[in-house]
Design a protein around this motif. Structure first.
Motif, PDB file in Angstrom:
ATOM      1  N   THR A  57       0.808  -1.231   0.000  1.00 17.76           N
ATOM      2  CA  THR A  57       0.000   0.000   0.000  1.00 17.76           C
ATOM      3  C   THR A  57       0.840   1.280   0.000  1.00 17.76           C
ATOM      4  O   THR A  57       0.285   2.379  -0.053  1.00 17.76           O
ATOM      5  N   ARG A  58       2.165   1.149   0.056  1.00 12.19           N
ATOM      6  CA  ARG A  58       3.033   2.331   0.089  1.00 12.19           C
ATOM      7  C   ARG A  58       2.768   3.209  -1.124  1.00 12.19           C
ATOM      8  O   ARG A  58       2.531   2.733  -2.224  1.00 12.19           O
ATOM      9  N   ARG A  59       2.832   4.508  -0.913  1.00 10.48           N
ATOM     10  CA  ARG A  59       2.536   5.435  -1.999  1.00 10.48           C
ATOM     11  C   ARG A  59       3.285   6.722  -1.718  1.00 10.48           C
ATOM     12  O   ARG A  59       3.331   7.188  -0.569  1.00 10.48           O
ATOM     13  N   SER A  60       3.847   7.328  -2.760  1.00  8.38           N
ATOM     14  CA  SER A  60       4.518   8.623  -2.597  1.00  8.38           C
ATOM     15  C   SER A  60       3.492   9.725  -2.394  1.00  8.38           C
ATOM     16  O   SER A  60       2.352   9.614  -2.846  1.00  8.38           O
ATOM     17  N   THR A  61       3.926  10.796  -1.749  1.00 10.90           N
ATOM     18  CA  THR A  61       3.088  11.990  -1.557  1.00 10.90           C
ATOM     19  C   THR A  61       3.757  13.136  -2.309  1.00 10.90           C
ATOM     20  O   THR A  61       4.938  13.405  -2.080  1.00 10.90           O
TER      21      THR A  61
ATOM     22  N   ILE B 292      14.909   4.430   0.863  1.00  5.65           N
ATOM     23  CA  ILE B 292      14.540   5.708   1.504  1.00  5.65           C
ATOM     24  C   ILE B 292      13.011   5.824   1.536  1.00  5.65           C
ATOM     25  O   ILE B 292      12.426   6.177   2.562  1.00  5.65           O
ATOM     26  N   LEU B 293      12.356   5.490   0.419  1.00  6.70           N
ATOM     27  CA  LEU B 293      10.885   5.588   0.388  1.00  6.70           C
ATOM     28  C   LEU B 293      10.256   4.652   1.418  1.00  6.70           C
ATOM     29  O   LEU B 293       9.328   5.032   2.142  1.00  6.70           O
ATOM     30  N   ILE B 294      10.750   3.431   1.466  1.00  5.72           N
ATOM     31  CA  ILE B 294      10.146   2.429   2.350  1.00  5.72           C
ATOM     32  C   ILE B 294      10.412   2.780   3.823  1.00  5.72           C
ATOM     33  O   ILE B 294       9.497   2.777   4.649  1.00  5.72           O
TER      34      ILE B 294
ATOM     35  N   VAL C  21       6.815  10.993   1.702  1.00  6.19           N
ATOM     36  CA  VAL C  21       8.049  11.228   0.940  1.00  6.19           C
ATOM     37  C   VAL C  21       7.764  11.162  -0.554  1.00  6.19           C
ATOM     38  O   VAL C  21       6.846  10.467  -0.980  1.00  6.19           O
ATOM     39  N   GLN C  22       8.530  11.951  -1.313  1.00 10.72           N
ATOM     40  CA  GLN C  22       8.494  11.817  -2.778  1.00 10.72           C
ATOM     41  C   GLN C  22       9.918  11.852  -3.330  1.00 10.72           C
ATOM     42  O   GLN C  22      10.760  12.637  -2.867  1.00 10.72           O
ATOM     43  N   TRP C  23      10.161  11.024  -4.328  1.00 13.36           N
ATOM     44  CA  TRP C  23      11.450  10.947  -5.034  1.00 13.36           C
ATOM     45  C   TRP C  23      11.248  11.615  -6.384  1.00 13.36           C
ATOM     46  O   TRP C  23      10.492  11.094  -7.217  1.00 13.36           O
ATOM     47  N   ILE C  24      11.862  12.769  -6.547  1.00 13.87           N
ATOM     48  CA  ILE C  24      11.780  13.442  -7.845  1.00 13.87           C
ATOM     49  C   ILE C  24      13.159  13.964  -8.266  1.00 13.87           C
ATOM     50  O   ILE C  24      14.080  14.060  -7.453  1.00 13.87           O
ATOM     51  N   THR C  25      13.255  14.291  -9.527  1.00  9.40           N
ATOM     52  CA  THR C  25      14.521  14.831 -10.043  1.00  9.40           C
ATOM     53  C   THR C  25      14.273  16.243 -10.584  1.00  9.40           C
ATOM     54  O   THR C  25      14.843  17.203 -10.111  1.00  9.40           O
ATOM     55  N   GLU C  26      13.428  16.352 -11.594  1.00  7.09           N
ATOM     56  CA  GLU C  26      13.119  17.617 -12.277  1.00  7.09           C
ATOM     57  C   GLU C  26      14.380  18.204 -12.912  1.00  7.09           C
ATOM     58  O   GLU C  26      15.448  17.606 -12.885  1.00  7.09           O
ATOM     59  N   TRP C  27      14.275  19.409 -13.482  1.00  9.17           N
ATOM     60  CA  TRP C  27      15.363  19.935 -14.311  1.00  9.17           C
ATOM     61  C   TRP C  27      16.685  20.045 -13.580  1.00  9.17           C
ATOM     62  O   TRP C  27      17.756  19.877 -14.148  1.00  9.17           O
TER      63      TRP C  27
ATOM     64  N   VAL D 205      22.995  13.375  -9.786  1.00  7.42           N
ATOM     65  CA  VAL D 205      21.843  13.341  -8.879  1.00  7.42           C
ATOM     66  C   VAL D 205      20.959  12.157  -9.281  1.00  7.42           C
ATOM     67  O   VAL D 205      20.461  12.104 -10.404  1.00  7.42           O
ATOM     68  N   ALA D 206      20.799  11.212  -8.377  1.00  8.50           N
ATOM     69  CA  ALA D 206      19.917  10.067  -8.634  1.00  8.50           C
ATOM     70  C   ALA D 206      18.491  10.382  -8.216  1.00  8.50           C
ATOM     71  O   ALA D 206      17.538   9.789  -8.702  1.00  8.50           O
ATOM     72  N   GLY D 207      18.370  11.302  -7.300  1.00  9.67           N
ATOM     73  CA  GLY D 207      17.034  11.663  -6.854  1.00  9.67           C
ATOM     74  C   GLY D 207      17.094  12.723  -5.789  1.00  9.67           C
ATOM     75  O   GLY D 207      18.113  12.871  -5.105  1.00  9.67           O
TER      76      GLY D 207
ATOM     77  N   GLU E 147      -4.372   6.250  -4.686  1.00  7.35           N
ATOM     78  CA  GLU E 147      -3.563   5.312  -5.474  1.00  7.35           C
ATOM     79  C   GLU E 147      -3.421   5.830  -6.898  1.00  7.35           C
ATOM     80  O   GLU E 147      -4.275   6.564  -7.401  1.00  7.35           O
ATOM     81  N   ARG E 148      -2.319   5.499  -7.535  1.00  7.77           N
ATOM     82  CA  ARG E 148      -2.110   5.825  -8.948  1.00  7.77           C
ATOM     83  C   ARG E 148      -2.233   4.553  -9.771  1.00  7.77           C
ATOM     84  O   ARG E 148      -2.253   3.444  -9.216  1.00  7.77           O
ATOM     85  N   ALA E 149      -2.305   4.729 -11.093  1.00  9.67           N
ATOM     86  CA  ALA E 149      -2.354   3.557 -11.964  1.00  9.67           C
ATOM     87  C   ALA E 149      -1.073   2.761 -11.773  1.00  9.67           C
ATOM     88  O   ALA E 149       0.013   3.337 -11.651  1.00  9.67           O
ATOM     89  N   ARG E 150      -1.194   1.468 -11.709  1.00  9.24           N
ATOM     90  CA  ARG E 150      -0.034   0.580 -11.528  1.00  9.24           C
ATOM     91  C   ARG E 150       0.041  -0.405 -12.679  1.00  9.24           C
ATOM     92  O   ARG E 150      -0.989  -0.793 -13.234  1.00  9.24           O
ATOM     93  N   PRO E 151       1.245  -0.865 -13.013  1.00 10.80           N
ATOM     94  CA  PRO E 151       1.339  -1.903 -14.046  1.00 10.80           C
ATOM     95  C   PRO E 151       0.733  -3.207 -13.540  1.00 10.80           C
ATOM     96  O   PRO E 151       0.744  -3.474 -12.334  1.00 10.80           O
TER      97      PRO E 151
HETATM   98  C1  LIG Z   1      14.565   8.492 -10.596  1.00  8.03           C
HETATM   99  C2  LIG Z   1      13.179   9.041 -10.501  1.00  8.03           C
HETATM  100  C3  LIG Z   1      12.949  10.364 -10.826  1.00  8.03           C
HETATM  101  C4  LIG Z   1      11.672  10.906 -10.782  1.00  8.03           C
HETATM  102  N1  LIG Z   1      11.497  12.199 -11.115  1.00  8.03           N
HETATM  103  C5  LIG Z   1      10.250  12.733 -11.110  1.00  8.03           C
HETATM  104  C6  LIG Z   1      10.047  14.087 -11.485  1.00  8.03           C
HETATM  105  O1  LIG Z   1      10.991  14.805 -11.805  1.00  8.03           O
HETATM  106  N2  LIG Z   1       8.765  14.564 -11.473  1.00  8.03           N
HETATM  107  C7  LIG Z   1       7.712  13.758 -11.123  1.00  8.03           C
HETATM  108  O2  LIG Z   1       6.573  14.236 -11.138  1.00  8.03           O
HETATM  109  N3  LIG Z   1       7.879  12.482 -10.746  1.00  8.03           N
HETATM  110  C8  LIG Z   1       9.122  11.956 -10.731  1.00  8.03           C
HETATM  111  N4  LIG Z   1       9.310  10.651 -10.359  1.00  8.03           N
HETATM  112  C9  LIG Z   1       8.139   9.846  -9.988  1.00  8.03           C
HETATM  113  C10 LIG Z   1       7.692  10.174  -8.571  1.00  8.03           C
HETATM  114  O3  LIG Z   1       8.534   9.532  -7.638  1.00  8.03           O
HETATM  115  C11 LIG Z   1       6.271   9.748  -8.399  1.00  8.03           C
HETATM  116  O4  LIG Z   1       5.814  10.373  -7.280  1.00  8.03           O
HETATM  117  C12 LIG Z   1       6.111   8.245  -8.365  1.00  8.03           C
HETATM  118  O5  LIG Z   1       5.734   7.805  -9.642  1.00  8.03           O
HETATM  119  C13 LIG Z   1       5.095   7.780  -7.380  1.00  8.03           C
HETATM  120  O6  LIG Z   1       5.155   6.403  -7.284  1.00  8.03           O
HETATM  121  P1  LIG Z   1       4.895   5.630  -5.908  1.00  8.03           P
HETATM  122  O7  LIG Z   1       3.632   6.134  -5.336  1.00  8.03           O
HETATM  123  O8  LIG Z   1       4.867   4.193  -6.281  1.00  8.03           O
HETATM  124  O9  LIG Z   1       6.074   5.900  -5.005  1.00  8.03           O
HETATM  125  C14 LIG Z   1      10.588  10.092 -10.379  1.00  8.03           C
HETATM  126  C15 LIG Z   1      10.818   8.761 -10.012  1.00  8.03           C
HETATM  127  C16 LIG Z   1      12.085   8.248 -10.076  1.00  8.03           C
HETATM  128  C17 LIG Z   1      12.312   6.807  -9.683  1.00  8.03           C
END
Ligand SMILES: Cc1cc2nc3c(=O)[nH]c(=O)nc-3n(C[C@H](O)[C@H](O)[C@H](O)COP(=O)(O)O)c2cc1C
Length: 214
Positions: free
Chosen positions: A34-38, A147-149, A158-164, A183-185, A198-202
């Motif tokens: 059930t884990r999900r990013s915010t 880190i997410l778990i 928590v959210q893992w993002i990169t962006e520009w 930068v990995a994240g 929840e988001r769409a999942r494979p």
């Molecule tokens: C390496 C990596 C980079 C990401 N960068 C972005 C980003 O720049 N912008 C974005 O909206 N989501 C980005 N995401 C996706 C977010 O983490 C998003 O919240 C994720 O799809 C949620 O999935 P979860 O609920 O299973 O954790 C990235 C994911 C990964 C693994």
């Protein structure tokens, strides 16, 4: 503050200590199911304190790592450092996007203020005769997922993002990255301001095949 008593988390085992080979844990499976990013803009105080961040990153560093190279490191942004980073980030942004409006500039200035704690996970690939770059990058990716778990298990969103900014040479200089580092994240940690969905999942069934010789 985390609802988890950090004192109950085992200390780092010493090299060659005997360890359990498995850890049957329904709670872990429930978390994974059930884990999900915010999203970062939904985060608010409180975030993990210094001790919790230290523990989180210790746990996140327990990943498979071919050659024991530890091909990653962390940069923590907390308190005023988040704003100080934003003040420099916006200058890079303005140079890249001179026509961006004031609102967008302010977004960049406040980018790291979206969460109480921001952690950059840095992949650091080192040339090695036996360990391919690919495996070093994968190991850093594994750190990101832990880190997410672990953040979730500690009671933080928590959210893992990169962006520009993860792909900009000037930002890399601002982060003082060395050759081979990327930068990995960027992990935004805090408390969710509201419910998440929840988001769409494979469908795993679409991703699995069973190999056979025929
Ligand atoms: C390496 C990596 C980079 C990401 N960068 C972005 C980003 O720049 N912008 C974005 O909206 N989501 C980005 N995401 C996706 C977010 O983490 C998003 O919240 C994720 O799809 C949620 O999935 P979860 O609920 O299973 O954790 C990235 C994911 C990964 C693994």
């Amino acid at each position: 503050m985390s609802p988890i008593n950090l004192g109950e988390i085992p200390a780092a085992p010493q090299n060659n200590d005997e360890l359990a080979a498995t850890h049957p844990s329904l709670e872990t499976l429930q978390l994974l199911a059930t884990r999900r990013s915010t999203v970062a803009r939904m985060l608010t105080e409180p975030g993990p304190n210094a001790e919790e961040v230290k523990t989180l990153l210790r746990l996140a560093s327990r990943v498979p790592d071919h050659g024991k190279l530890a091909p990653w490191r962390f940069i923590v942004f907390e308190g005023n450092a988040r704003q100080a980073f934003g003040d420099k980030l916006v200058e890079i942004f303005k140079k890249n996007e001179p026509s961006a409006d004031h609102e967008r500039q302010e977004f960049e200035r406040q980018r790291f203020m979206r969460a109480p704690i921001v952690i950059a996970l840095i992949s650091r690939v080192q040339p090695h005769p036996k360990i391919p770059e690919w495996e070093q990058v994968l190991s850093a990716g594994a750190v990101g997922q832990i880190i997410l778990i672990a953040a979730s298990a500690m009671g933080y969103a928590v959210q893992w993002i990169t962006e520009w900014l993860a792909y900009d040479d000037d930002v890399n200089k601002l982060l003082k990255l060395s050759e081979g580092e990327r930068v990995a994240g960027i992990f935004y940690l805090g408390t969710a301001q509201g419910p998440i969905t929840e988001r769409a999942r494979p469908m795993p069934g679409n991703l699995i095949t069973h190999w056979s010789a025929s």
